[in-house]
Motif scaffolding. Structure first.
Motif, PDB file in Angstrom:
ATOM      1  N   SER A  25       0.846  -1.208   0.000  1.00  0.00           N
ATOM      2  CA  SER A  25       0.000   0.000   0.000  1.00  0.00           C
ATOM      3  C   SER A  25       0.873   1.247   0.000  1.00  0.00           C
ATOM      4  CB  SER A  25      -0.891   0.051   1.232  1.00  0.00           C
ATOM      5  OG  SER A  25      -1.804  -0.989   1.216  1.00  0.00           O
ATOM      6  N   LEU A  26       1.907   1.230   0.851  1.00  0.00           N
ATOM      7  CA  LEU A  26       2.786   2.396   0.919  1.00  0.00           C
ATOM      8  C   LEU A  26       3.496   2.591  -0.417  1.00  0.00           C
ATOM      9  CD1 LEU A  26       4.321   1.805   4.474  1.00  0.00           C
ATOM     10  CD2 LEU A  26       2.638   3.519   3.835  1.00  0.00           C
ATOM     11  N   ASP A  27       3.936   1.484  -1.038  1.00  0.00           N
ATOM     12  CA  ASP A  27       4.635   1.590  -2.327  1.00  0.00           C
ATOM     13  C   ASP A  27       3.734   2.190  -3.401  1.00  0.00           C
ATOM     14  OD1 ASP A  27       6.884   0.574  -1.256  1.00  0.00           O
ATOM     15  OD2 ASP A  27       6.681  -1.439  -2.120  1.00  0.00           O
ATOM     16  N   ARG A  28       2.467   1.866  -3.361  1.00  0.00           N
ATOM     17  CA  ARG A  28       1.564   2.419  -4.374  1.00  0.00           C
ATOM     18  C   ARG A  28       1.180   3.857  -4.060  1.00  0.00           C
ATOM     19  NH1 ARG A  28      -3.144  -1.825  -6.085  1.00  0.00           N
ATOM     20  NH2 ARG A  28      -1.879  -3.690  -6.064  1.00  0.00           N
ATOM     21  N   ALA A  29       1.176   4.204  -2.764  1.00  0.00           N
ATOM     22  CA  ALA A  29       0.567   5.488  -2.399  1.00  0.00           C
ATOM     23  C   ALA A  29       1.554   6.606  -2.089  1.00  0.00           C
ATOM     24  CB  ALA A  29      -0.362   5.289  -1.205  1.00  0.00           C
ATOM     25  N   LEU A  30       2.751   6.278  -1.608  1.00  0.00           N
ATOM     26  CA  LEU A  30       3.626   7.353  -1.105  1.00  0.00           C
ATOM     27  C   LEU A  30       4.605   7.866  -2.158  1.00  0.00           C
ATOM     28  CD1 LEU A  30       4.565   6.418   2.559  1.00  0.00           C
ATOM     29  CD2 LEU A  30       2.543   7.559   1.657  1.00  0.00           C
ATOM     30  N   ILE A  31       4.766   9.182  -2.201  1.00  0.00           N
ATOM     31  CA  ILE A  31       5.687   9.830  -3.150  1.00  0.00           C
ATOM     32  C   ILE A  31       7.129   9.523  -2.763  1.00  0.00           C
ATOM     33  CG2 ILE A  31       6.531  12.131  -3.817  1.00  0.00           C
ATOM     34  CD1 ILE A  31       3.627  13.004  -3.852  1.00  0.00           C
ATOM     35  N   THR A  32       7.940   9.201  -3.782  1.00  0.00           N
ATOM     36  CA  THR A  32       9.342   8.871  -3.530  1.00  0.00           C
ATOM     37  C   THR A  32      10.236   9.984  -4.073  1.00  0.00           C
ATOM     38  OG1 THR A  32       9.246   7.588  -5.558  1.00  0.00           O
ATOM     39  CG2 THR A  32       9.019   6.365  -3.513  1.00  0.00           C
ATOM     40  N   SER A  33      11.519   9.935  -3.697  1.00  0.00           N
ATOM     41  CA  SER A  33      12.426  11.054  -4.003  1.00  0.00           C
ATOM     42  C   SER A  33      12.782  11.140  -5.491  1.00  0.00           C
ATOM     43  CB  SER A  33      13.695  10.949  -3.162  1.00  0.00           C
ATOM     44  OG  SER A  33      14.256   9.687  -3.402  1.00  0.00           O
ATOM     45  N   ASP A  34      12.466  10.089  -6.277  1.00  0.00           N
ATOM     46  CA  ASP A  34      12.824  10.131  -7.709  1.00  0.00           C
ATOM     47  C   ASP A  34      11.679  10.670  -8.571  1.00  0.00           C
ATOM     48  OD1 ASP A  34      11.063   8.098  -7.335  1.00  0.00           O
ATOM     49  OD2 ASP A  34      12.270   6.526  -8.264  1.00  0.00           O
ATOM     50  N   GLN A  35      10.686  11.292  -7.961  1.00  0.00           N
ATOM     51  CA  GLN A  35       9.488  11.686  -8.723  1.00  0.00           C
ATOM     52  C   GLN A  35       9.482  13.154  -9.157  1.00  0.00           C
ATOM     53  OE1 GLN A  35       6.382   9.126  -6.229  1.00  0.00           O
ATOM     54  NE2 GLN A  35       5.409  10.416  -7.754  1.00  0.00           N
ATOM     55  N   ASN A  36      10.578  13.844  -8.925  1.00  0.00           N
ATOM     56  CA  ASN A  36      10.619  15.240  -9.349  1.00  0.00           C
ATOM     57  C   ASN A  36       9.546  16.105  -8.665  1.00  0.00           C
ATOM     58  OD1 ASN A  36      11.687  17.308 -10.771  1.00  0.00           O
ATOM     59  ND2 ASN A  36      10.484  16.955 -12.633  1.00  0.00           N
ATOM     60  N   GLU A  37       9.239  15.752  -7.404  1.00  0.00           N
ATOM     61  CA  GLU A  37       8.292  16.525  -6.603  1.00  0.00           C
ATOM     62  C   GLU A  37       9.113  17.413  -5.663  1.00  0.00           C
ATOM     63  OE1 GLU A  37       5.136  16.837  -6.644  1.00  0.00           O
ATOM     64  OE2 GLU A  37       4.185  15.011  -7.403  1.00  0.00           O
ATOM     65  N   PRO A  38       8.537  18.491  -5.100  1.00  0.00           N
ATOM     66  CA  PRO A  38       9.277  19.266  -4.097  1.00  0.00           C
ATOM     67  C   PRO A  38       9.757  18.330  -2.975  1.00  0.00           C
ATOM     68  CG  PRO A  38       7.128  20.250  -4.533  1.00  0.00           C
ATOM     69  CD  PRO A  38       7.168  18.976  -5.304  1.00  0.00           C
ATOM     70  N   GLN A  39      10.946  18.615  -2.467  1.00  0.00           N
ATOM     71  CA  GLN A  39      11.538  17.739  -1.443  1.00  0.00           C
ATOM     72  C   GLN A  39      10.590  17.521  -0.259  1.00  0.00           C
ATOM     73  OE1 GLN A  39      14.180  16.038  -2.064  1.00  0.00           O
ATOM     74  NE2 GLN A  39      13.916  15.020  -0.066  1.00  0.00           N
ATOM     75  N   TRP A  40       9.879  18.587   0.137  1.00  0.00           N
ATOM     76  CA  TRP A  40       9.024  18.465   1.334  1.00  0.00           C
ATOM     77  C   TRP A  40       7.848  17.506   1.117  1.00  0.00           C
ATOM     78  CZ3 TRP A  40       3.818  19.346   1.506  1.00  0.00           C
ATOM     79  CH2 TRP A  40       3.261  20.102   0.482  1.00  0.00           C
ATOM     80  N   ALA A  41       7.524  17.248  -0.185  1.00  0.00           N
ATOM     81  CA  ALA A  41       6.347  16.414  -0.484  1.00  0.00           C
ATOM     82  C   ALA A  41       6.670  14.913  -0.498  1.00  0.00           C
ATOM     83  CB  ALA A  41       5.762  16.821  -1.833  1.00  0.00           C
ATOM     84  N   VAL A  42       7.967  14.558  -0.464  1.00  0.00           N
ATOM     85  CA  VAL A  42       8.356  13.135  -0.500  1.00  0.00           C
ATOM     86  C   VAL A  42       7.812  12.442   0.756  1.00  0.00           C
ATOM     87  CG1 VAL A  42      10.319  11.535  -0.445  1.00  0.00           C
ATOM     88  CG2 VAL A  42      10.381  13.587  -1.902  1.00  0.00           C
ATOM     89  N   GLY A  43       7.146  11.313   0.567  1.00  0.00           N
ATOM     90  CA  GLY A  43       6.525  10.614   1.699  1.00  0.00           C
ATOM     91  C   GLY A  43       5.066  11.003   1.867  1.00  0.00           C
ATOM     92  N   GLY A  44       4.583  11.985   1.093  1.00  0.00           N
ATOM     93  CA  GLY A  44       3.170  12.358   1.125  1.00  0.00           C
ATOM     94  C   GLY A  44       2.397  11.560   0.085  1.00  0.00           C
ATOM     95  N   SER A  45       1.138  11.912  -0.119  1.00  0.00           N
ATOM     96  CA  SER A  45       0.311  11.140  -1.045  1.00  0.00           C
ATOM     97  C   SER A  45      -0.813  12.019  -1.597  1.00  0.00           C
ATOM     98  CB  SER A  45      -0.307   9.951  -0.290  1.00  0.00           C
ATOM     99  OG  SER A  45      -0.993   9.107  -1.169  1.00  0.00           O
ATOM    100  N   TYR A  46      -1.188  11.768  -2.831  1.00  0.00           N
ATOM    101  CA  TYR A  46      -2.357  12.453  -3.393  1.00  0.00           C
ATOM    102  C   TYR A  46      -3.617  11.680  -2.996  1.00  0.00           C
ATOM    103  CZ  TYR A  46       0.785  15.098  -6.446  1.00  0.00           C
ATOM    104  OH  TYR A  46       1.762  15.942  -6.935  1.00  0.00           O
ATOM    105  N   GLN A  47      -4.632  12.406  -2.506  1.00  0.00           N
ATOM    106  CA  GLN A  47      -5.915  11.770  -2.157  1.00  0.00           C
ATOM    107  C   GLN A  47      -7.008  12.330  -3.066  1.00  0.00           C
ATOM    108  OE1 GLN A  47      -7.159  12.158   1.961  1.00  0.00           O
ATOM    109  NE2 GLN A  47      -8.884  10.753   1.679  1.00  0.00           N
ATOM    110  N   VAL A  48      -7.774  11.434  -3.665  1.00  0.00           N
ATOM    111  CA  VAL A  48      -8.893  11.837  -4.521  1.00  0.00           C
ATOM    112  C   VAL A  48     -10.190  11.430  -3.839  1.00  0.00           C
ATOM    113  CG1 VAL A  48     -10.043  11.477  -6.751  1.00  0.00           C
ATOM    114  CG2 VAL A  48      -7.553  11.530  -6.641  1.00  0.00           C
TER     115      VAL A  48
END
Ligand code: HEM
Length: 282
Positions: A121-144
Motif C-alpha cells: 500500500s505504501l509503495d503504491r501510495a507514497l511519493i518517492t524522491s525520484d518523482q521530481n516533486e518538491p523535497q518536502w512532499a516526498v513521503g506524502g500522497s495524493y488523495q482523490v
C-alpha cells in the motif's frame, strides 16, 4: 493541526489533506495538485466540491466520529469555515488477507483489488524522491475524493447475474471464470469477454493483472435520504496521472457508468509524516 489531532476521541483517527487553494503563491506546491477537473458524465456541485483542507475522521463507532468532529469544530472555528461535509459508513467492514473489505449499496463487497500488505500500500501510495516533486512532499500522497451517487432503484431491477457481469466479479468477490477470489483470473483466455465482459468494471479498471493500477482505494457508503445514496470514493496514490486519472479514463467505457453520477469531491495532498491516510484505512 496538533490541537486538532488532540481532539480525537479514543479509537478515532484524523487525516488531513490540502487542496491546491491552500497554498500561497510562490510556495512549492506538489506538482500534480490542482482543483479536480470534470470527467465525462460528472455534474459537480460547487457546494460539495474542492476546498482548502480536507479533514477525514474515521472510527469504529459513529459516536466517536461525532464527538471528534464537534471538538474539531469548536477548537478551530475561528480559523476556518466548513465548506461541505458528508457522513459515510462501511457496512460489513472486515479485514481478510490484509485487505479491508466492506459492502457497497450495490450489494457488492469492495476491496479485493487493493494491495494485500501495508508495504505494498505504501509503495503504491507514497511519493518517492525520484518523482521530481518538491523535497518536502516526498513521503506524502495524493488523495482523490469522489461523491458518486448510485441509481439503486434502476440497479435493483437487474438480476444478480446481470449485475455481476457489469461489475466483473460475483457479489462476494469471486471471479466470473471460476478463479478463486484470492487468485488472478486469466483475462487473456477470454479475449472476447464471454465470461468477464470487456466493458465490466474490473476488466477496465485493472486490465493487466500483473500490473494493477497504482492506487489504494477506501470507500464509504452514504445515504442522505430521498434516494440520494452512493459511495464516497477515496483513493491514495503517488502519481495522480498514472493512478486515479488513468483508471477513471478507462472507466468512461464501463457498462456501470449509466448507474452513476459524480456530484462532488476534490483533489487533495496528504502531507508526509502526518497521522494521515494510513490511520484512516483501519
Ligand atoms: C460507484 C462507483 C464504484 C463502484 C460501485 C465500484 C465497485 C467496485 C467493485 C465491486 C470492485 C471489485 C472488488 C474490489 O476489488 O474492490 C471494484 C474494483 C475496483 N475498482 Fe471500483 N467501484 C467504483 C468506482 C471506482 C472508481 C471511481 C475507480 C477509480 C477511478 C475504481 C477503481 C477500481 C479498481 C482499480 C478496482 C480493482 C480491480 C481489480 O483488481 O480487479 N472504482 N470496484
Amino acid at each position: 493541526m496538533n490541537r486538532v489531532h488532540a481532539s480525537a476521541e479514543p479509537g478515532a483517527s484524523v487525516g488531513f489533506a490540502l487542496g491546491a487553494a491552500f497554498f500561497a503563491p510562490g510556495v512549492m506546491i506538489p506538482r500534480q495538485l490542482r482543483a479536480m477537473p470534470h470527467f465525462a458524465g460528472d455534474l459537480l456541485e460547487p457546494a460539495m466540491s474542492h476546498g482548502d483542507v480536507l479533514v477525514h475522521v474515521a472510527a469504529n463507532k459513529p459516536a466517536a466520529v461525532r464527538k471528534t468532529v464537534e471538538r474539531i469544530r469548536n477548537t478551530s472555528s475561528s480559523h476556518w469555515t466548513n465548506r461541505w461535509h458528508i457522513s459515510g459508513s462501511r457496512p460489513a467492514n472486515r479485514v481478510e488477507g490484509g485487505r479491508s473489505l466492506a459492502r457497497n449499496p450495490f450489494h457488492f463487497t469492495e476491496g479485493f483489488g487493493n494491495p494485500g500488505t501495508e508495504r505494498e500500500s505504501l509503495d503504491r501510495a507514497l511519493i518517492t524522491s525520484d518523482q521530481n516533486e518538491p523535497q518536502w512532499a516526498v513521503g506524502g500522497s495524493y488523495q482523490v475524493i469522489r461523491i458518486i451517487r448510485f441509481a439503486t432503484d434502476l440497479w435493483d431491477k437487474d438480476s444478480v447475474k446481470e449485475q455481476e457481469r457489469i461489475v466483473g466479479r460475483q457479489r462476494d468477490g469471486g471471479w466470473l471464470d471460476g478463479t478463486p477470489v484470492d487468485e488472478q483470473p486469466n483475462f487473456g483466455a477470454d479475449p472476447e469477454g464471454r465470461l468477464t465482459p470487456l466493458d465490466s468494471h474490473v476488466r477496465l479498471a485493472a486490465p493487466d493483472r500483473r500490473n494493477p493500477p497504482s492506487i489504494v482505494r477506501r470507500s464509504y457508503s452514504y445515504d442522505k435520504g430521498n434516494e440520494d445514496k452512493g459511495i464516497i470514493f477515496s483513493c491514495f496514490q503517488r502519481d495522480l496521472a498514472q493512478g486515479f486519472e488513468a483508471t477513471q479514463k478507462r472507466l468512461e467505457e464501463e457498462s456501470m457508468a449509466k448507474y452513476l453520477l459524480t456530484t462532488g469531491g476534490g483533489y487533495f495532498f496528504v502531507p508526509p509524516h502526518g497521522d494521515g491516510w494510513i490511520n484512516t484505512l483501519n
